[in-house]
Write a protein that holds these residues in place. Sequence first.
Motif, PDB file in Angstrom:
ATOM      1  N   CYS A   1      44.817  38.877  38.541  1.00 43.56           N
ATOM      2  CA  CYS A   1      46.177  39.636  38.547  1.00 43.56           C
ATOM      3  C   CYS A   1      46.125  39.833  36.776  1.00 43.56           C
ATOM      4  O   CYS A   1      46.700  41.068  36.545  1.00 43.56           O
TER       5      CYS A   1
ATOM      6  N   HIS B   1      47.836  42.860  34.485  1.00 36.85           N
ATOM      7  CA  HIS B   1      49.009  42.577  33.945  1.00 36.85           C
ATOM      8  C   HIS B   1      49.075  41.698  32.707  1.00 36.85           C
ATOM      9  O   HIS B   1      49.259  40.246  32.736  1.00 36.85           O
TER      10      HIS B   1
ATOM     11  N   THR C   1      54.562  39.711  31.578  1.00 35.67           N
ATOM     12  CA  THR C   1      53.447  38.869  31.886  1.00 35.67           C
ATOM     13  C   THR C   1      52.605  38.309  31.092  1.00 35.67           C
ATOM     14  O   THR C   1      51.544  37.651  31.060  1.00 35.67           O
TER      15      THR C   1
END
Length: 354
Positions: A118, A122, A127
């Motif tokens: 991820c 991100h 994040t």
Amino acid sequence: MKKHRNNRVVVGGISALLLAMLCACSQPGTQLDATIPQIADAQSVGSSACLDCHEELGQAFEHNIHNLLADFEYLANSMDNQGCESCHGPASQHIDEGDTEKILSFGSLNAAQASAICQNCHTEGETMEWNHSTHAAYGIGCTDCHTVHDDGANKAMLSKPEDELCYSCHQDVRAKMHMPNHHPVKEGKMGCSDCHNPHGSQTRPMLRTDERKNELCLTCHMDQSGPFAFEHAPVMEDCTICHNPHGTVADNLIKQSEPFLCLQCHELHFHTNFRPNTDALAEYAQYASDSDPAKAAIGNSAQAILNKITGSGIDDKHAMQMAMMTRCSQCHPSVHGSDLPSLYTPGGGSRLTR
């Protein structure tokens, strides 16, 4: 004396041992390997090839934000693997052999590896602090909270409603949110993420501010921001010295009811339930007949208080008991700050009997 010194050594040693045990229990879990496995010699085949077997997932994924990305939104190192393969890796060997080990399956990856995939995209905004967050340190991964193949109806792709998702781990907060006074989370007027950034921040406990904790509270409670001529020191330092933001039994989210909260810092002093110095009042009462209007007003006030005391039956024996039934904010209503000294109520009548 030697015996007492030895006792202190033993007690000190036990205290140090207990402290070490508590620190050990509060440490995050073992750091997980975040290296993303590579499928040797695998080639990209495109998402359409995946749909031959995963048709149901493909239908749900059709309106997912990950499936709607334009070419320019992919990172440079992901241009060769778009769609399904941007997360699961090149699928040629998996398709040819049907071997589930020849594809990146999130179910077989640990939390750090899944999150690392991820993090390929991100890496900015909310994040960006994930790798240093408390959640990551305790072995929680992105897929513990998010459903990646969501049909797009849920913007954040959460696996549960936000509050229920947080409560599944933070059971103590769930209990506090059901106390008589709480922030309106269960009423749906705000959510946990209004105050916390679950992906991590530079402040604890993952608050949405890089400044003092008070700055977060003042985004909603602007009437308490001041500036005030007379500031209440704990308010300037940290709102949570007096308040528990998740919920309390006492009113206004204060940790204890008045006057017990105030008495943790302030000694008990005169207020309406204490028996004042009647000799001093009698001295002030003599001004009632003075020709000076200001002195006469003071004298009349003192005489009125003296008359009230005489007919009230308050005595020193019951003064302390009655004091515990009085709220400090009856006389000091501006507890967050005021332009008046001692944050007291204007009028000055009670000041005569201090």
